[in-house]
Motif scaffolding. Structure first.
Motif, PDB file in Angstrom:
ATOM      1  N   THR A 172       0.844  -1.191   0.000  1.00 17.39           N
ATOM      2  CA  THR A 172       0.000   0.000   0.000  1.00 17.39           C
ATOM      3  C   THR A 172       0.878   1.239   0.000  1.00 17.39           C
ATOM      4  OG1 THR A 172      -1.740   1.219   1.163  1.00 17.39           O
ATOM      5  CG2 THR A 172      -0.168   0.021   2.535  1.00 17.39           C
ATOM      6  N   ARG A 173       0.386   2.288  -0.645  1.00 19.51           N
ATOM      7  CA  ARG A 173       1.091   3.569  -0.626  1.00 19.51           C
ATOM      8  C   ARG A 173       0.599   4.452   0.520  1.00 19.51           C
ATOM      9  NH1 ARG A 173       0.351   2.715  -6.256  1.00 19.51           N
ATOM     10  NH2 ARG A 173       2.326   2.543  -7.380  1.00 19.51           N
ATOM     11  N   VAL A 174      -0.341   3.949   1.297  1.00 21.24           N
ATOM     12  CA  VAL A 174      -0.878   4.715   2.414  1.00 21.24           C
ATOM     13  C   VAL A 174       0.176   4.784   3.518  1.00 21.24           C
ATOM     14  CG1 VAL A 174      -2.656   4.796   4.191  1.00 21.24           C
ATOM     15  CG2 VAL A 174      -3.245   4.044   1.877  1.00 21.24           C
ATOM     16  N   ASN A 175       0.493   5.982   3.959  1.00 22.00           N
ATOM     17  CA  ASN A 175       1.465   6.177   5.033  1.00 22.00           C
ATOM     18  C   ASN A 175       0.721   6.231   6.363  1.00 22.00           C
ATOM     19  OD1 ASN A 175       3.765   6.682   6.483  1.00 22.00           O
ATOM     20  ND2 ASN A 175       3.871   8.849   5.935  1.00 22.00           N
ATOM     21  N   LEU A 178      -0.501   2.233  11.286  1.00 23.74           N
ATOM     22  CA  LEU A 178      -1.202   0.980  11.551  1.00 23.74           C
ATOM     23  C   LEU A 178      -0.992  -0.071  10.455  1.00 23.74           C
ATOM     24  CD1 LEU A 178      -4.603   2.207  13.030  1.00 23.74           C
ATOM     25  CD2 LEU A 178      -2.684   1.177  14.245  1.00 23.74           C
ATOM     26  N   CYS A 179      -0.237   0.275   9.403  1.00 22.29           N
ATOM     27  CA  CYS A 179       0.012  -0.716   8.348  1.00 22.29           C
ATOM     28  C   CYS A 179       0.619  -1.984   8.933  1.00 22.29           C
ATOM     29  CB  CYS A 179       0.945  -0.137   7.281  1.00 22.29           C
ATOM     30  SG  CYS A 179       0.152   1.055   6.181  1.00 22.29           S
ATOM     31  N   ARG A 180       1.609  -1.810   9.800  1.00 19.70           N
ATOM     32  CA  ARG A 180       2.257  -2.983  10.393  1.00 19.70           C
ATOM     33  C   ARG A 180       1.300  -3.742  11.313  1.00 19.70           C
ATOM     34  NH1 ARG A 180       7.351  -4.730  10.160  1.00 19.70           N
ATOM     35  NH2 ARG A 180       8.213  -5.982  11.853  1.00 19.70           N
ATOM     36  N   ALA A 517      -8.428  -2.527   4.737  1.00 18.04           N
ATOM     37  CA  ALA A 517      -8.412  -2.955   6.137  1.00 18.04           C
ATOM     38  C   ALA A 517      -8.178  -1.764   7.061  1.00 18.04           C
ATOM     39  CB  ALA A 517      -7.340  -4.014   6.345  1.00 18.04           C
ATOM     40  N   LEU A 518      -7.243  -0.889   6.686  1.00  9.88           N
ATOM     41  CA  LEU A 518      -6.974   0.308   7.485  1.00  9.88           C
ATOM     42  C   LEU A 518      -8.218   1.180   7.600  1.00  9.88           C
ATOM     43  CD1 LEU A 518      -3.486   1.271   6.043  1.00  9.88           C
ATOM     44  CD2 LEU A 518      -3.939   0.667   8.425  1.00  9.88           C
TER      45      LEU A 518
END
Length: 540
Positions: A172-175, A178-180, A517-518
Motif C-alpha cells: 500500500t502507498r498509504v502512510n 497501523l500498516c504494520r 483494512a486500514l
C-alpha cells in the motif's frame, strides 16, 4: 514502545540474514552505543535490482531494548530512525446502542471493522450477500468448468471480498502507522511471518482464504454474527435515526451501519443513488491483463541472477504518461493466472491470482489506462454504465459464454488479427475457454491508443515486455470503485446520514487489501469513540 530502525544495509543475494543484524550492531556501536542486551531483528527486506550484475538485498533492522540517549541528529547521520509501535485507543464512547452495529460486506474493510468491534464488546452483525469461503471455492470451480455464473457467490462476492481470490498483495502507498498492525493481525490468523519483513508482502489465495475464515470464526466466537446469502436492500429510518436494516431475508433492528460493500456491488450503488446520500463519480482505470513467461520477466529484471532461490519470481510496477492519460501496470501476479472476475450476466471481466508459491509458468498484471469523469459524463450512474458497457463488449467479443477475448501483443500493436498464442499460452480458465479478439473490439479508442504507447514505453524499461507473443486478455474493469460515498472526515459518517459509515474500497476510500483494512479499522475506532459497547444480545 519505542525502538530504532537501522536502514540501508546492503548485502549480496545469498548472504545470511544474520549478517544484516551484525552490520546493524556495528553501526550502533560506531555511535558509542553499548549493544549488549539489545535485541536485533529484520524489520524489512527488499530487492535492489538496479544493477543486474550486482543484485542485492536491502535490509532495515529493528533494535529494541534499553539504550543510552543518542541525539536525533547523530542517528539521522548514521541512517538510523526512531519508531514506535502504534497504540490502539481504548473505547471511550458513551452514546448508547440498544442493538449491535450492522456491517454490510465482509471484505477487508468490513472484516477488520467487525473484528475490532467484536474484540471491544460490540457484537457486530455482518451481512454478506455471497457465500462462505468454502462455498466460494466451489462456485469459482463450477464457473470455470460449466461457465454458469452464480451472480451472488463468485470472485467478487462472498466471504473476504474480491481480495480473497487474488494474489493477496498487501502493498500500500498509504502512510499509516497501523500498516504494520494490519500485517501482524494477518499473521495472527495464519499468514506467514515473512509478510512482516518483505517490502512487497503477499499471502496468496489459498492461505488468504483460510485467514478470512479464521477471522470470521473469531468474530462469531466473541459474540458477533455472520449472515451469508443476505443482501442489504435499504435502511429504515424514523426521522433522522436509523431503526432497521432491510435485507432480502428480513429486517434487522439497528441504530448504526457500516457500508463496506466493495467496488462491484452495482445494484447497491443504484439503490443508494435514490437516497439523500451525497455520492460523487470519480476517476478509475480500465484495460486488460498481460501475460509473459515468468522466466522471461525474471531474466529481463535479474539477468544472471534469474532463478536464484532467494529471489523468487521478479515483480514490476510500471507507469507512463501520455501527457493526457496515465498508463500503468496494476496487481502484478508473478507465477500466477488470469481469472474470470465477472459478477453479472452478459459481462466479461478478468483479474489476476496466484498461490503463495507463485509457481505458475506465467506472470501477469493489469495494463490499464486512466479514465476521467469527462469520458463518461461525470455522474455516478454513468460511471457504472461505462464499466458495464466495456464488460458487455468483452463478453460478446469472447463469444457470449464468458470465454475471454485474447490477442497477442504483436497483433495488438500492429493492428492485425488472428495470430494464435504459441510460446506463451493464456491461463484464463486453463486456456481452454478463450477466443481471439482485439482489445479494439471492447475498449474505447482513447484507451487502446494510450495502452499501445504505454506498452512501447514499458518495453524500453523491461526488455521483452512488448514481446510479440505476450498475451492480452480482457477486460480489466474492476481496478477501483467508480464512485465515492461522501463522508465527514472527522466523524467518518456519511454526509446527510450520521448513522451510516461508508468504508473501504466500495465507498471510494481504499485501493487494495491493506488500505481497505486500514479504513475499516479507523471506521471502527470512530464508532467506538462515539458509542458505548452493546449491552445484551440481539434476539433473532
Amino acid at each position: 514502545m519505542g525502538f530504532l530502525i537501522v536502514n540501508r544495509i546492503s548485502l549480496p543475494v545469498g548472504a545470511p540474514e544474520g549478517e544484516a543484524l551484525s552490520l546493524a550492531r556495528r553501526r550502533l556501536s560506531s555511535l558509542g552505543v553499548p549493544t549488549r542486551g539489545l535485541s536485533f531483528s529484520v524489520y524489512r527486506r527488499s530487492v535492489d535490482a538496479r544493477r543486474k550484475k550486482d543484485i542485492r538485498f536491502l535490509y532495515s533492522v529493528a533494535v529494541t531494548g534499553e539504550m543510552p540517549t543518542v541525539s536525533d541528529a547523530r542517528l539521522a547521520a548514521a541512517d538510523i530512525a526512531r519508531a514506535t509501535d502504534p497504540v490502539l485507543p481504548e473505547p471511550v464512547g458513551t452514546e448508547p446502542l440498544f442493538h449491535p452495529p450492522v456491517i454490510v460486506g465482509s471484505g477487508p474493510a468490513g472484516l477488520f471493522a467487525a473484528l475490532l468491534l467484536a474484540e471491544h464488546g460490540y457484537a457486530p452483525v455482518v451481512l454478506e450477500r455471497g457465500g462462505s469461503v468454502a462455498e466460494r471455492r466451489r462456485a469459482v470451480a463450477a464457473f470455470s468448468g460449466t461457465h454458469l455464473l452464480d451472480p451472488e457467490t463468485n470472485i467478487q462476492f462472498g466471504a473476504g471480498g474480491a481480495g480473497t481470490f487474488s494474489d493477496g498483495k498487501l502493498i500500500t502507498r498509504v502512510n499509516d502507522p497501523l500498516c504494520r498492525y494490519v500485517l501482524s493481525r494477518f499473521t495472527e490468523f495464519g499468514a506467514p511471518e515473512e509478510i512482516l519483513t518483505l517490502a512487497k508482502p503477499h499471502i496468496g489465495t489459498d492461505i488468504l482464504s483460510l485467514v478470512v475464515e479464521r477471522i470470521l470464526d473469531r468474530i462469531v466466537a466473541l459474540g458477533g454474527e455472520v449472515h451469508y446469502h443476505t443482501k442489504f436492500l435499504s435502511c429504515r429510518t424514523a426521522g433522522e435515526r436509523l431503526v432497521g436494516v432491510l435485507t432480502d431475508r428480513g429486517e434487522i433492528p439497528a441504530e448504526t451501519l457500516v457500508l463496506a460493500i466493495g467496488h462491484s456491488a452495482r445494484d447497491t450503488y443504484t439503490h443508494l443513488f435514490t437516497t439523500p446520500l451525497s455520492i460523487e463519480a470519480k476517476p478509475f482505470s480500465v484495460g486488460m491483463r498481460i501475460e509473459h513467461l515468468a522466466a522471461d520477466i525474471d531474466r529481463a529484471m535479474y539477468g544472471d541472477f534469474a532463478g536464484h532461490p532467494a529471489l523468487g519470481h521478479a515483480e514490476y510496477s510500471l507507469s507512463y504518461n501520455t501527457k493526457v492519460r496515465g498508463v500503468y501496470t496494476f496487481c502484478m501476479c508473478p507465477g500466477g493466472t488470469v481469472v474470470a472476475a465477472a459478477s453479472e450476466a452478459g459481462g466479461g471481466a478478468v483479474n489476476g491470482m496466484s498461490e503463495p508459491s507463485r509457481a505458475g509458468e506465467n506472470s501477469n498484471s493489469a495494463v490499464v489506462c486512466s479514465i476521467f469523469k469527462d469520458d463518461y459524463g461525470g455522474t455516478p450512474a454513468a460511471a457504472i454504465e461505462f464499466q458495464r458497457k466495456i464488460e458487455h463488449a468483452a463478453y460478446f467479443a469472447g463469444g457470449g459464454d464468458f470465454a475471454a477475448p485474447v490477442t497477442t501483443v504483436g497483433d495488438f500493436l500492429a493492428g492485425t488479427r488472428g495470430t494464435e498464442p504459441s510460446r506463451i499460452l493464456p491461463t484464463y480458465m486453463n486456456g481452454t475457454h478463450v477466443r481471439a479478439a482485439s482489445p479494439d473490439d471492447y475498449l474505447p479508442p482513447v484507451v487502446t491508443a494510450a495502452i499501445r504507447d504505454g506498452l512501447s514505453d514499458f518495453d524500453r524499461k523491461i526488455a521483452g515486455f512488448a514481446a510479440p507473443d505476450a498475451i492480452l486478455t480482457g477486460a480489466e474493469t474492476r481496478t477501483s470503485a467508480p464512485v465515492r460515498i461522501m463522508r465527514d472526515p472527522a466523524t467518518r459518517t456519511a454526509l446527510g446520514a450520521d448513522y451510516l459509515y461508508p468504508a473501504g474500497e466500495g465507498a471510494g476510500y481504499a485501493g487494495g487489501i491493506t488500505s481497505a483494512a486500514l479504513d475499516g479499522i479507523h471506521t471502527a475506532f470512530a464508532m467506538m469513540t462515539r458509542f458505548a459497547p452493546t449491552h445484551g444480545t440481539r434476539k433473532v
